[in-house]
Design an enzyme around this catalytic site. Structure first.
Site, PDB file in Angstrom:
ATOM      1  N   CYS A 173      -9.912 -12.420   5.575  1.00  0.00           N
ATOM      2  CA  CYS A 173      -9.438 -11.558   4.606  1.00  0.00           C
ATOM      3  C   CYS A 173      -7.821 -11.250   4.744  1.00  0.00           C
ATOM      4  O   CYS A 173      -7.439 -10.695   3.630  1.00  0.00           O
ATOM      5  CB  CYS A 173     -10.181 -10.256   4.507  1.00  0.00           C
ATOM      6  N   HIS A 213      -6.435  -4.719   0.277  1.00  0.00           N
ATOM      7  CA  HIS A 213      -7.411  -5.704   0.404  1.00  0.00           C
ATOM      8  C   HIS A 213      -8.731  -5.159  -0.029  1.00  0.00           C
ATOM      9  O   HIS A 213      -9.160  -3.808   0.360  1.00  0.00           O
ATOM     10  CB  HIS A 213      -7.955  -6.087   1.929  1.00  0.00           C
ATOM     11  N   ASN A 235     -15.446  -8.473  -2.668  1.00  0.00           N
ATOM     12  CA  ASN A 235     -14.547  -9.096  -1.588  1.00  0.00           C
ATOM     13  C   ASN A 235     -14.273 -10.465  -1.649  1.00  0.00           C
ATOM     14  O   ASN A 235     -15.233 -11.443  -1.263  1.00  0.00           O
ATOM     15  CB  ASN A 235     -15.023  -8.767  -0.294  1.00  0.00           C
TER      16      ASN A 235
HETATM   17  O1  UT7 Z   1     -12.960  -7.696   4.711  1.00  0.00           O
HETATM   18  C1  UT7 Z   1     -13.320  -7.035   5.870  1.00  0.00           C
HETATM   19  C2  UT7 Z   1     -14.638  -7.323   6.226  1.00  0.00           C
HETATM   20  N1  UT7 Z   1     -15.846  -6.588   5.600  1.00  0.00           N
HETATM   21  C3  UT7 Z   1     -15.607  -5.090   5.606  1.00  0.00           C
HETATM   22  O2  UT7 Z   1     -14.506  -4.321   5.485  1.00  0.00           O
HETATM   23  C4  UT7 Z   1     -16.971  -4.461   5.380  1.00  0.00           C
HETATM   24  C5  UT7 Z   1     -17.283  -3.134   6.138  1.00  0.00           C
HETATM   25  N2  UT7 Z   1     -18.436  -2.435   6.085  1.00  0.00           N
HETATM   26  C6  UT7 Z   1     -19.063  -2.128   4.781  1.00  0.00           C
HETATM   27  O3  UT7 Z   1     -18.499  -2.376   3.794  1.00  0.00           O
HETATM   28  C7  UT7 Z   1     -20.187  -1.342   5.156  1.00  0.00           C
HETATM   29  O4  UT7 Z   1     -20.398  -1.112   6.244  1.00  0.00           O
HETATM   30  C8  UT7 Z   1     -21.521  -1.872   4.505  1.00  0.00           C
HETATM   31  C9  UT7 Z   1     -21.638  -1.767   2.975  1.00  0.00           C
HETATM   32  C10 UT7 Z   1     -21.643  -3.357   4.908  1.00  0.00           C
HETATM   33  C11 UT7 Z   1     -22.689  -1.148   4.912  1.00  0.00           C
HETATM   34  O5  UT7 Z   1     -22.358   0.411   4.359  1.00  0.00           O
HETATM   35  P1  UT7 Z   1     -22.715   1.578   5.535  1.00  0.00           P
HETATM   36  O6  UT7 Z   1     -22.571   2.708   4.732  1.00  0.00           O
HETATM   37  O7  UT7 Z   1     -22.092   1.289   6.647  1.00  0.00           O
HETATM   38  O8  UT7 Z   1     -24.330   1.367   5.777  1.00  0.00           O
HETATM   39  P2  UT7 Z   1     -25.025   1.107   7.227  1.00  0.00           P
HETATM   40  O9  UT7 Z   1     -24.485  -0.417   7.826  1.00  0.00           O
HETATM   41  O10 UT7 Z   1     -24.728   2.250   8.222  1.00  0.00           O
HETATM   42  O11 UT7 Z   1     -26.617   0.986   6.822  1.00  0.00           O
HETATM   43  C12 UT7 Z   1     -27.129   2.262   6.216  1.00  0.00           C
HETATM   44  C13 UT7 Z   1     -28.349   1.714   5.903  1.00  0.00           C
HETATM   45  C14 UT7 Z   1     -29.229   0.953   6.916  1.00  0.00           C
HETATM   46  O12 UT7 Z   1     -30.754   1.299   6.967  1.00  0.00           O
HETATM   47  P3  UT7 Z   1     -31.093   2.236   7.921  1.00  0.00           P
HETATM   48  O13 UT7 Z   1     -31.239   1.484   9.292  1.00  0.00           O
HETATM   49  O14 UT7 Z   1     -30.282   3.470   7.857  1.00  0.00           O
HETATM   50  O15 UT7 Z   1     -32.689   2.258   7.499  1.00  0.00           O
HETATM   51  C15 UT7 Z   1     -29.360  -0.470   6.237  1.00  0.00           C
HETATM   52  O16 UT7 Z   1     -30.033  -1.234   6.390  1.00  0.00           O
HETATM   53  O17 UT7 Z   1     -28.203   0.998   4.616  1.00  0.00           O
HETATM   54  C16 UT7 Z   1     -29.231  -0.233   4.734  1.00  0.00           C
HETATM   55  N3  UT7 Z   1     -28.499  -1.121   3.896  1.00  0.00           N
HETATM   56  C17 UT7 Z   1     -28.810  -1.373   2.759  1.00  0.00           C
HETATM   57  N4  UT7 Z   1     -29.748  -0.706   1.762  1.00  0.00           N
HETATM   58  C18 UT7 Z   1     -29.682  -1.028   0.601  1.00  0.00           C
HETATM   59  C19 UT7 Z   1     -27.718  -2.180   4.246  1.00  0.00           C
HETATM   60  N5  UT7 Z   1     -27.281  -2.983   3.219  1.00  0.00           N
HETATM   61  C20 UT7 Z   1     -28.116  -2.424   2.058  1.00  0.00           C
HETATM   62  C21 UT7 Z   1     -28.037  -2.683   0.851  1.00  0.00           C
HETATM   63  N6  UT7 Z   1     -29.187  -2.094   0.089  1.00  0.00           N
HETATM   64  N7  UT7 Z   1     -27.653  -3.921   0.172  1.00  0.00           N
END
Ligand code: UT7
Length: 319
Positions: free
Chosen positions: A115, A246, A276
Site C-alpha cells: 500500500c 492512504h 483499500n
Molecule cells: O493498508 C494497510 C493495511 N491494513 C490496514 O491498515 C487495516 C488495519 N486494520 C483495520 O482496518 C481494522 O483492524 C479491521 C477493520 C480489520 C478490524 O477492526 P477492529 O476494530 O480492529 O476489530 P478487531 O480486529 O479488534 O475485532 C473485533 C471483533 C472481533 O470479534 P471478537 O473477537 O471481539 O468476538 C472480530 O472477529 O470484530 C470481529 N470482526 C467482525 N465482525 C463483523 C472482524 N471482522 C468483522 C466483520 N464483521 N467483517
C-alpha cells in the site's frame, strides 16, 4: 535547482461493485459493522479479463492525456504494485508495451511495497528528475488485492479492492515535490503478509492480517511521518491545503488527523466508495480531487501511506 512537478493525473476503477450487503451474503458481517469499523460502503472488483497492468494502462493513458505530452517523451516508468500480472517480465515492462512506448532509453521497473508503493515510486522518480537524468516520468500505483483474498475471512475480505492511479512528473525550476520521507521496519513483517514464493507458486495464497495490531502501528507511524514532513519543510499544518492519505480505514485517517489537530474537511476521502486499493489508493484520491476541482494549481498537498513491511512514507507536493 530542479524539482519534479505533477502535470497530469489519471485513475481507473473496475466497473463491478461489491457492496457491504453483498459481502454479508458471503461472510458473517453486516453493513453497519463494516461502515462503523472501516467507513467502507462499497468497493470495485476487477473482471476476469482485466489485469493489474490493463487497469494501470487506462489510468496511465488518462494521466498522459491530462499532462498534454506525447508518450514518447516519457523517459522512465516506475510501477508500484504487489500484484503484477506475472513474476516476470515486470508489470512496468508490460505497461510500457501496452502504452506503445518503444524507446529503450525508458527504463521501466516495479517497486513492491504494497500500500505504500506509490509514495516509494514517486520518491524514486523524483530523485531521477532532480538529478537531471530524466525530464518526464510516469509513476503508477495499481493492485488487484481481491485476487489475494480469502473470501471466508471477514476481517480482510471487507477491506480490499482493485484499481489503478497514475501521475506524470515533469522537471521544472519551481516545486513540485518538496520532499519525500520513507521508512521501513521489517520486524513487523508477520502482522500482515501473503505467503507464497517461487517454490510454491501455483498454490493459492491469501492476505493474512492481524488487523487491530496493524491499525495501532499505522496510526502512530502515519502521525510521526506527517510531523516529520512538516518539520523538515519548516511549515505548520495550517499550510497544507489537502491531506491525501492512504485509504485503508476511515478510523485510521480520523485517528491520524485527530492526533495532528488537522481538520477532516481538508482530507480527500475515497475509502467509502473504493475500500483499500493498495498502491492505487493515493494516486486515485489525488486524481479525484484534481478532476472534481477541489485540488487547484498552487495547492500544497501532503500524501501519506502505510503498508505491509511495515513500510510507510509521505510526500509534500505543490500541485
Ligand atoms: O493498508 C494497510 C493495511 N491494513 C490496514 O491498515 C487495516 C488495519 N486494520 C483495520 O482496518 C481494522 O483492524 C479491521 C477493520 C480489520 C478490524 O477492526 P477492529 O476494530 O480492529 O476489530 P478487531 O480486529 O479488534 O475485532 C473485533 C471483533 C472481533 O470479534 P471478537 O473477537 O471481539 O468476538 C472480530 O472477529 O470484530 C470481529 N470482526 C467482525 N465482525 C463483523 C472482524 N471482522 C468483522 C466483520 N464483521 N467483517
Amino acid at each position: 535547482m530542479k524539482y519534479s512537478r505533477i502535470i497530469g493525473t489519471g485513475g481507473y476503477l473496475p466497473e463491478k461493485i461489491l457492496t457491504n450487503d453483498d459481502l454479508a451474503k458471503i461472510v458473517e458481517t453486516s453493513n453497519e459493522w463494516i461502515v462503523e469499523r472501516t467507513g467502507i460502503k462499497r468497493r470495485h472488483i476487477r473482471s476476469p479479463d482485466e489485469t493489474t497492468t490493463s487497469m494501470a494502462g487506462i489510468a496511465a493513458n488518462r494521466a498522459i492525456e491530462a499532462a498534454g505530452i506525447d508518450r514518447s517523451q516519457i523517459q522512465m516508468i516506475v510501477f508500484a504494485t504487489c500484484t503484477p500480472d506475472l513474476f516476470f517480465p515486470n508489470a512496468a515492462s508490460t505497461l510500457q508495451r501496452l502504452l506503445g512506448i518503444t524507446a529503450t532509453a525508458c527504463p521501466a521497473f516495479d517497486v513492491n511495497i504494497a500500500c505504500s508503493g506509490f509514495i516509494y515510486a514517486l520518491s524514486i522518480a523524483d530523485q531521477y528528475i532532480r538529478s537531471g537524468m530524466v525530464e518526464h516520468a510516469l509513476v503508477v500505483g495499481a493492485d488487484s488485492l481481491t485476487r489475494l483474498i480469502d473470501w471466508s475471512d471477514r476481517s480482510t475480505c471487507i477491506l480490499f479492492s482493485d484499481g489503478a492511479g497514475a501521475v506524470v512528473l515533469k522537471a521544472d525550476d519551481k516545486p513540485g515535490i518538496y520532499s519525500t520521507h520513507l521508512h521501513t521496519d521489517g520486524s513487523y513483517g508477520d502482522l500482515l503478509h501473503v505467503k507464497g514464493d517461487v517454490y510454491n507458486a501455483p498454490s493459492c495464497q491469501y492476505i493474512n492480517m492481524q488487523g487491530n495490531a496493524v491499525f495501532k502501528v499505522a496510526v502512530t507511524k502515519l502521525g510521526e511521518v506527517v510531523e516529520e514532513t512538516l518539520r523538515f519543510n519548516n511549515i505548520d499544518k495550517e499550510a497544507i491545503d489537502w491531506l491525501i492519505p492512504h485509504q485503508a480505514n476511515l478510523r485510521i485517517i480520523e485517528a491520524t488527523t485527530r492526533r495532528l489537530g488537522f481538520p477532516m474537511e481538508k482530507v480527500i476521502l475515497t475509502v467509502e466508495d473504493q475500500g483499500n486499493t493498495s498502491a492505487a489508493s493515493v494516486p486515485l484520491a489525488l486524481d479525484i480531487g484534481v478532476r472534481d476541482g477541489r485540488i487547484k494549481p498552487g495547492n500544497l498537498l501532503l500524501f501519506e501511506a502505510f503498508s505491509a513491511g511495515f513500510a510507510w512514507g509521505s510526500a509534500l507536493v505543490r500541485y
